[in-house]
Design a protein around this motif. Sequence first.
Motif, mmCIF file in Angstrom:
data_model
loop_
_atom_site.group_PDB
_atom_site.id
_atom_site.type_symbol
_atom_site.label_atom_id
_atom_site.label_comp_id
_atom_site.label_asym_id
_atom_site.label_seq_id
_atom_site.Cartn_x
_atom_site.Cartn_y
_atom_site.Cartn_z
ATOM 1 N N GLY A 105 36.910 82.467 52.854
ATOM 2 C CA GLY A 105 35.849 82.329 51.873
ATOM 3 C C GLY A 105 34.535 82.840 52.424
ATOM 4 O O GLY A 105 34.474 83.506 53.456
ATOM 5 N N SER A 106 33.467 82.510 51.721
ATOM 6 C CA SER A 106 32.134 82.973 52.104
ATOM 7 C C SER A 106 31.239 81.761 52.291
ATOM 8 O O SER A 106 30.785 81.165 51.325
ATOM 9 C CB SER A 106 31.559 83.896 51.022
ATOM 10 O OG SER A 106 30.296 84.365 51.374
ATOM 11 N N LYS A 233 29.144 90.133 53.129
ATOM 12 C CA LYS A 233 30.488 90.346 52.598
ATOM 13 C C LYS A 233 31.193 91.404 53.442
ATOM 14 O O LYS A 233 30.587 92.402 53.835
ATOM 15 C CB LYS A 233 30.450 90.805 51.133
ATOM 16 C CG LYS A 233 29.727 89.830 50.206
ATOM 17 C CD LYS A 233 30.406 88.477 50.149
ATOM 18 C CE LYS A 233 29.675 87.548 49.190
ATOM 19 N NZ LYS A 233 30.259 86.177 49.198
ATOM 20 N N GLY A 251 39.717 87.664 49.179
ATOM 21 C CA GLY A 251 39.097 86.482 48.587
ATOM 22 C C GLY A 251 37.583 86.591 48.522
ATOM 23 O O GLY A 251 37.005 87.687 48.523
ATOM 24 N N ASP A 252 36.922 85.446 48.498
ATOM 25 C CA ASP A 252 35.467 85.412 48.330
ATOM 26 C C ASP A 252 34.715 86.153 49.425
ATOM 27 O O ASP A 252 33.595 86.629 49.200
ATOM 28 C CB ASP A 252 34.981 83.963 48.297
ATOM 29 C CG ASP A 252 35.401 83.226 47.037
ATOM 30 O OD1 ASP A 252 36.040 83.856 46.164
ATOM 31 O OD2 ASP A 252 35.096 82.021 46.925
ATOM 32 N N CYS A 253 35.315 86.272 50.616
ATOM 33 C CA CYS A 253 34.606 86.902 51.743
ATOM 34 C C CYS A 253 34.381 88.389 51.544
ATOM 35 O O CYS A 253 33.595 88.994 52.274
ATOM 36 C CB CYS A 253 35.355 86.647 53.054
ATOM 37 S SG CYS A 253 36.989 87.413 53.158
ATOM 38 N N LEU A 258 33.931 85.498 42.002
ATOM 39 C CA LEU A 258 34.372 84.384 42.837
ATOM 40 C C LEU A 258 35.213 83.423 42.007
ATOM 41 O O LEU A 258 34.779 82.322 41.629
ATOM 42 C CB LEU A 258 33.160 83.680 43.457
ATOM 43 C CG LEU A 258 32.206 84.581 44.251
ATOM 44 C CD1 LEU A 258 31.099 83.755 44.879
ATOM 45 C CD2 LEU A 258 32.952 85.386 45.306
ATOM 46 N N GLN A 259 36.440 83.854 41.731
ATOM 47 C CA GLN A 259 37.369 83.079 40.909
ATOM 48 C C GLN A 259 38.725 82.982 41.604
ATOM 49 O O GLN A 259 39.108 83.858 42.383
ATOM 50 C CB GLN A 259 37.541 83.724 39.530
ATOM 51 C CG GLN A 259 36.289 83.697 38.668
ATOM 52 C CD GLN A 259 35.962 82.291 38.192
ATOM 53 O OE1 GLN A 259 36.784 81.606 37.577
ATOM 54 N NE2 GLN A 259 34.744 81.851 38.484
ATOM 55 N N ALA A 263 41.024 85.803 43.727
ATOM 56 C CA ALA A 263 41.439 85.566 45.115
ATOM 57 C C ALA A 263 42.942 85.754 45.276
ATOM 58 O O ALA A 263 43.409 86.333 46.261
ATOM 59 C CB ALA A 263 41.038 84.164 45.540
#
Length: 282
Positions: A105-106, A233, A251-253, A258-259, A263
């Motif tokens: 993730g982030s 990112k 994914g979010d990273c 961002l769903q 992802a």
Amino acid sequence: MKDTIIIGGGPAGMTAAIYLKRFGKNVTVIMKDCGALGKTDVVENYYGFNTIGGCELVKNGMEQAKKLGVEIIEDEVINLSYDGDYLVKTANKEYQAKTVLLATGSNRSKLRVKGFEDYVGKGISFCAICDGFFYKNKKLAIIGNGKYMEEELNVLKEYTKDILVFTNETSLEVEVDYPVIKSKITELQGNVKLEKIITKDGEYDIDGIFVAMGTASASDFATKMGAEVSNNKIVVNTNHETNIPGLYAAGDCIGGILQISKAISDGTAASLAINKYLKNLT
């Protein structure tokens, strides 16, 4: 030796693990907890579920992967390096792999105090391996309280012995041989570059700050490896591969929507690319 180690057990990471296992690959997922999704009480927009808790969804994915034989290790990853193969270091052990997928993730931690944004890149750093050299024999501060902070501190002490540890009102979880300031940080000051940390109990002259709060994010690991990162990112190609062969991100990273659905798509695409990469190694 693992074929793939996946750092992060959310929708992107666990989906990739499931596909790679179905491809017959030796895959291990290392995760600390339910991540950002675990902080979501109710998910109402994911196909097939009227409502489901975020952490419950993560745990369902874990059980699905375990049934296929995916090894899941619940531990904190504190370092990633490469020397012919990838070496993933956790708080308790080290693991080797041919490829790595970053899917945490982030969540790069920021210090929410006056002056922080003004001095990022002007005395504030997030990577000891990257920037420690520039502070040789300088007076440094490191902000954090756990294993990730300890790992960064071990790098910094190779360049200077003049280090202060700031926990910012959190409990210190590791032992250190440097002065510890526990009081809350209220402001960062300087002219062109950062020069001073202000806490509610005092002022400290410093040449630089290294931020190592909480756990390392995917972008932290990418930066240490020399992978391209833009606006926090990770930059990847259409195969979800970074500019470093064998290092992937999903994914979010990597940004975008961002769903959960996105992802999972990332995890699927990354697994296909990793499988192809591993085939070409043999």
